[in-house]
Design a protein around this motif. Structure first.
Motif, PDB file in Angstrom:
ATOM      1  N   VAL A  36       0.865  -1.184   0.000  1.00 23.66           N
ATOM      2  CA  VAL A  36       0.000   0.000   0.000  1.00 23.66           C
ATOM      3  C   VAL A  36       0.894   1.224   0.000  1.00 23.66           C
ATOM      4  N   VAL A  37       0.689   2.105  -0.975  1.00 24.64           N
ATOM      5  CA  VAL A  37       1.548   3.290  -1.090  1.00 24.64           C
ATOM      6  C   VAL A  37       0.694   4.556  -1.130  1.00 24.64           C
ATOM      7  N   PRO A  38       1.198   5.636  -0.523  1.00 26.02           N
ATOM      8  CA  PRO A  38       0.517   6.920  -0.700  1.00 26.02           C
ATOM      9  C   PRO A  38       0.763   7.422  -2.121  1.00 26.02           C
ATOM     10  N   LYS A  39      -0.236   8.082  -2.713  1.00 24.77           N
ATOM     11  CA  LYS A  39      -0.027   8.625  -4.067  1.00 24.77           C
ATOM     12  C   LYS A  39       0.977   9.764  -4.042  1.00 24.77           C
ATOM     13  N   GLU A  40       1.002  10.477  -2.936  1.00 21.88           N
ATOM     14  CA  GLU A  40       2.022  11.522  -2.781  1.00 21.88           C
ATOM     15  C   GLU A  40       3.348  10.841  -2.457  1.00 21.88           C
ATOM     16  N   HIS A  41       4.413  11.301  -3.125  1.00 20.55           N
ATOM     17  CA  HIS A  41       5.721  10.688  -2.857  1.00 20.55           C
ATOM     18  C   HIS A  41       6.222  11.093  -1.474  1.00 20.55           C
TER      19      HIS A  41
ATOM     20  N   LYS B 283      12.490   3.574  -2.361  1.00 20.62           N
ATOM     21  CA  LYS B 283      12.448   4.772  -1.512  1.00 20.62           C
ATOM     22  C   LYS B 283      11.159   5.585  -1.714  1.00 20.62           C
ATOM     23  N   HIS B 284      10.046   4.877  -1.667  1.00 18.27           N
ATOM     24  CA  HIS B 284       8.712   5.496  -1.657  1.00 18.27           C
ATOM     25  C   HIS B 284       7.954   4.728  -0.578  1.00 18.27           C
ATOM     26  N   LEU B 285       7.514   5.438   0.441  1.00 15.33           N
ATOM     27  CA  LEU B 285       6.846   4.795   1.590  1.00 15.33           C
ATOM     28  C   LEU B 285       5.840   3.730   1.135  1.00 15.33           C
ATOM     29  N   HIS B 286       5.953   2.553   1.717  1.00 17.64           N
ATOM     30  CA  HIS B 286       4.993   1.490   1.395  1.00 17.64           C
ATOM     31  C   HIS B 286       4.800   0.620   2.622  1.00 17.64           C
ATOM     32  N   PHE B 287       3.564   0.162   2.766  1.00 23.28           N
ATOM     33  CA  PHE B 287       3.221  -0.753   3.845  1.00 23.28           C
ATOM     34  C   PHE B 287       2.994  -2.126   3.218  1.00 23.28           C
TER      35      PHE B 287
END
Ligand code: 5GP
Ligand code: ZN
Length: 118
Positions: A40-45, A101-105
């Protein structure tokens, strides 16, 4: 900026979509480490959990508010009904083994997971 998950969110790189709304995108991990393995990633970087601030915290709150739904859909997407729980993990930086290096759960489920964290 060259970011794999930003490219996936934009649809420039194909992914197996599990869920999407205005704030986040969820898709199956290409190299699953459990029968159910969804990201799961935020659309905002946002680079990582280390870059969470009071300003962007509502994005994180939103993601956690939809994780129960995403976990269920992710299970069904791979033909699995999640009844015995799951794990939510985010790796941060080099020692945390963060490779993208893009926040992900990570949402992991579908088997008895290890009781070890490290
Ligand atoms: P990290 O190691 O940064 O916590 O997790 C990155 C995750 O992204 C890994 O589990 C890896 O399998 C997954 N991944 C890397 N490249 C791709 C890709 O192109 N597509 C998908 N769906 N997952 C990817
Ligand atoms: Zn990005």
């Amino acid at each position: 900026m060259d970011c794999l998950f930003c490219s996936i969110i934009k649809g420039e790189i194909p992914s197996k979509k599990v869920y999407e709304d205005d704030v986040c995108y969820a898709f199956l991990d290409i190299n699953p480490q459990a029968p159910v393995h969804c990201l799961v990633v935020p659309k905002e970087h946002i680079e990582s959990a280390d870059k969470i601030t009071e300003e962007n915290a509502p994005i994180i709150a939103h993601i956690f508010s939809v994780i129960p739904k995403i976990a269920k859909i992710a299970g069904l997407t791979v033909g699995f009904r999640i009844v015995k729980g799951y794990r939510v993990v985010t790796n941060v930086g080099e020692h945390g083994c963060q490779s993208v290096k893009h926040l992900h759960f990570h949402i992991l489920a579908g088997k008895q997971l290890s009781d070890r964290m490290a």
